[in-house]
Motif scaffolding. Sequence first.
Motif, PDB file in Angstrom:
ATOM      1  N   LYS A   2       3.701  -4.673  -7.505  1.00  0.00           N
ATOM      2  CA  LYS A   2       3.557  -3.351  -7.448  1.00  0.00           C
ATOM      3  C   LYS A   2       3.390  -2.735  -6.149  1.00  0.00           C
ATOM      4  O   LYS A   2       3.658  -1.802  -5.564  1.00  0.00           O
ATOM      5  CB  LYS A   2       2.521  -2.861  -8.444  1.00  0.00           C
ATOM      6  CG  LYS A   2       2.710  -2.932  -9.749  1.00  0.00           C
ATOM      7  CD  LYS A   2       1.492  -2.603 -10.712  1.00  0.00           C
ATOM      8  CE  LYS A   2       1.756  -2.889 -12.092  1.00  0.00           C
ATOM      9  NZ  LYS A   2       0.506  -2.574 -13.113  1.00  0.00           N
ATOM     10  N   ASN A   3       2.820  -3.572  -5.195  1.00  0.00           N
ATOM     11  CA  ASN A   3       2.295  -3.254  -3.827  1.00  0.00           C
ATOM     12  C   ASN A   3       3.759  -2.988  -3.054  1.00  0.00           C
ATOM     13  O   ASN A   3       3.596  -2.046  -2.241  1.00  0.00           O
ATOM     14  CB  ASN A   3       1.623  -4.370  -3.157  1.00  0.00           C
ATOM     15  CG  ASN A   3       1.002  -4.033  -1.977  1.00  0.00           C
ATOM     16  OD1 ASN A   3       0.921  -2.681  -1.555  1.00  0.00           O
ATOM     17  ND2 ASN A   3       0.425  -4.860  -1.112  1.00  0.00           N
ATOM     18  N   LYS A   4       4.738  -3.868  -3.295  1.00  0.00           N
ATOM     19  CA  LYS A   4       5.929  -3.838  -2.586  1.00  0.00           C
ATOM     20  C   LYS A   4       6.543  -2.471  -2.976  1.00  0.00           C
ATOM     21  O   LYS A   4       7.295  -1.910  -2.061  1.00  0.00           O
ATOM     22  CB  LYS A   4       6.822  -5.244  -2.500  1.00  0.00           C
ATOM     23  CG  LYS A   4       6.361  -6.013  -2.190  1.00  0.00           C
ATOM     24  CD  LYS A   4       7.259  -7.520  -2.515  1.00  0.00           C
ATOM     25  CE  LYS A   4       6.426  -8.771  -1.886  1.00  0.00           C
ATOM     26  NZ  LYS A   4       7.511  -9.875  -1.878  1.00  0.00           N
ATOM     27  N   GLY A   5       6.416  -2.139  -4.207  1.00  0.00           N
ATOM     28  CA  GLY A   5       7.001  -0.805  -4.748  1.00  0.00           C
ATOM     29  C   GLY A   5       6.855   0.478  -3.807  1.00  0.00           C
ATOM     30  O   GLY A   5       7.375   1.353  -3.423  1.00  0.00           O
ATOM     31  N   TRP A   6       5.451   0.343  -3.603  1.00  0.00           N
ATOM     32  CA  TRP A   6       4.986   1.295  -2.847  1.00  0.00           C
ATOM     33  C   TRP A   6       5.266   1.444  -1.341  1.00  0.00           C
ATOM     34  O   TRP A   6       5.285   2.671  -0.625  1.00  0.00           O
ATOM     35  CB  TRP A   6       3.171   1.549  -2.908  1.00  0.00           C
ATOM     36  CG  TRP A   6       2.818   1.949  -4.239  1.00  0.00           C
ATOM     37  CD1 TRP A   6       2.436   1.100  -5.292  1.00  0.00           C
ATOM     38  CD2 TRP A   6       3.061   3.209  -4.795  1.00  0.00           C
ATOM     39  NE1 TRP A   6       2.116   1.991  -6.273  1.00  0.00           N
ATOM     40  CE2 TRP A   6       2.415   3.224  -6.215  1.00  0.00           C
ATOM     41  CE3 TRP A   6       3.495   4.320  -4.370  1.00  0.00           C
ATOM     42  CZ2 TRP A   6       2.249   4.249  -7.155  1.00  0.00           C
ATOM     43  CZ3 TRP A   6       3.415   5.498  -5.118  1.00  0.00           C
ATOM     44  CH2 TRP A   6       2.900   5.458  -6.486  1.00  0.00           C
ATOM     45  N   ARG A   7       5.660   0.423  -0.832  1.00  0.00           N
ATOM     46  CA  ARG A   7       5.962   0.421   0.729  1.00  0.00           C
ATOM     47  C   ARG A   7       7.597   0.714   0.646  1.00  0.00           C
ATOM     48  O   ARG A   7       8.059   1.142   1.479  1.00  0.00           O
ATOM     49  CB  ARG A   7       5.997  -1.233   1.106  1.00  0.00           C
ATOM     50  CG  ARG A   7       4.576  -1.578   1.535  1.00  0.00           C
ATOM     51  CD  ARG A   7       4.326  -3.038   2.308  1.00  0.00           C
ATOM     52  NE  ARG A   7       3.393  -3.900   1.628  1.00  0.00           N
ATOM     53  CZ  ARG A   7       3.578  -4.979   1.770  1.00  0.00           C
ATOM     54  NH1 ARG A   7       4.398  -5.647   2.394  1.00  0.00           N
ATOM     55  NH2 ARG A   7       2.620  -5.571   1.452  1.00  0.00           N
ATOM     56  N   ILE A  12      12.709   4.616   1.182  1.00  0.00           N
ATOM     57  CA  ILE A  12      14.036   5.522   0.641  1.00  0.00           C
ATOM     58  C   ILE A  12      13.740   7.021   0.765  1.00  0.00           C
ATOM     59  O   ILE A  12      14.754   7.728   1.023  1.00  0.00           O
ATOM     60  CB  ILE A  12      13.772   5.145  -1.167  1.00  0.00           C
ATOM     61  CG1 ILE A  12      14.001   3.689  -1.356  1.00  0.00           C
ATOM     62  CG2 ILE A  12      14.697   6.256  -1.532  1.00  0.00           C
ATOM     63  CD1 ILE A  12      13.753   3.219  -2.682  1.00  0.00           C
ATOM     64  N   ALA A  13      12.685   7.660   0.768  1.00  0.00           N
ATOM     65  CA  ALA A  13      12.500   8.884   1.237  1.00  0.00           C
ATOM     66  C   ALA A  13      12.602   9.121   2.680  1.00  0.00           C
ATOM     67  O   ALA A  13      13.388  10.314   2.738  1.00  0.00           O
ATOM     68  CB  ALA A  13      10.888   9.267   1.065  1.00  0.00           C
ATOM     69  N   GLY A  14      12.522   8.252   3.601  1.00  0.00           N
ATOM     70  CA  GLY A  14      13.030   8.638   4.827  1.00  0.00           C
ATOM     71  C   GLY A  14      14.547   8.515   4.930  1.00  0.00           C
ATOM     72  O   GLY A  14      15.344   9.297   5.853  1.00  0.00           O
ATOM     73  N   ILE A  15      15.120   7.524   4.220  1.00  0.00           N
ATOM     74  CA  ILE A  15      16.608   7.544   4.248  1.00  0.00           C
ATOM     75  C   ILE A  15      17.334   8.840   3.691  1.00  0.00           C
ATOM     76  O   ILE A  15      18.228   9.299   4.203  1.00  0.00           O
ATOM     77  CB  ILE A  15      17.290   6.335   3.389  1.00  0.00           C
ATOM     78  CG1 ILE A  15      16.628   5.038   4.144  1.00  0.00           C
ATOM     79  CG2 ILE A  15      18.699   6.415   3.300  1.00  0.00           C
ATOM     80  CD1 ILE A  15      16.833   3.639   3.364  1.00  0.00           C
ATOM     81  N   LEU A  16      16.497   9.315   2.663  1.00  0.00           N
ATOM     82  CA  LEU A  16      16.990  10.550   1.936  1.00  0.00           C
ATOM     83  C   LEU A  16      16.877  11.560   3.050  1.00  0.00           C
ATOM     84  O   LEU A  16      17.700  12.624   3.189  1.00  0.00           O
ATOM     85  CB  LEU A  16      16.224  10.716   0.699  1.00  0.00           C
ATOM     86  CG  LEU A  16      16.963   9.982  -0.413  1.00  0.00           C
ATOM     87  CD1 LEU A  16      15.991  10.251  -1.828  1.00  0.00           C
ATOM     88  CD2 LEU A  16      18.347  10.117  -0.659  1.00  0.00           C
TER      89      LEU A  16
END
Length: 66
Positions: A2-7, A12-16
């Motif tokens: 779960k910790n990796k998902g938050w990283r 992904i938001a930055g790429i978008l």
Amino acid sequence: MKNKGWRLFPAIAGILVGVVAAEIITSGAITAALPMIVNFITLYLQADAIKSVARTWFKPLAIIQR
């Protein structure tokens, strides 16, 4: 896990945000270049996969030759 998902979420938001900014700055011209960019990324990933498979296959030969 779960910790990796938050990283991963900020990346992904930055790429978008980057893609949207590129669309705005180039007036949509980046859209024409995206297929070529994706092809280069795909080519790199395929070459990396082939290299990985070759290393796996030829690793036993290195042990035999010693």
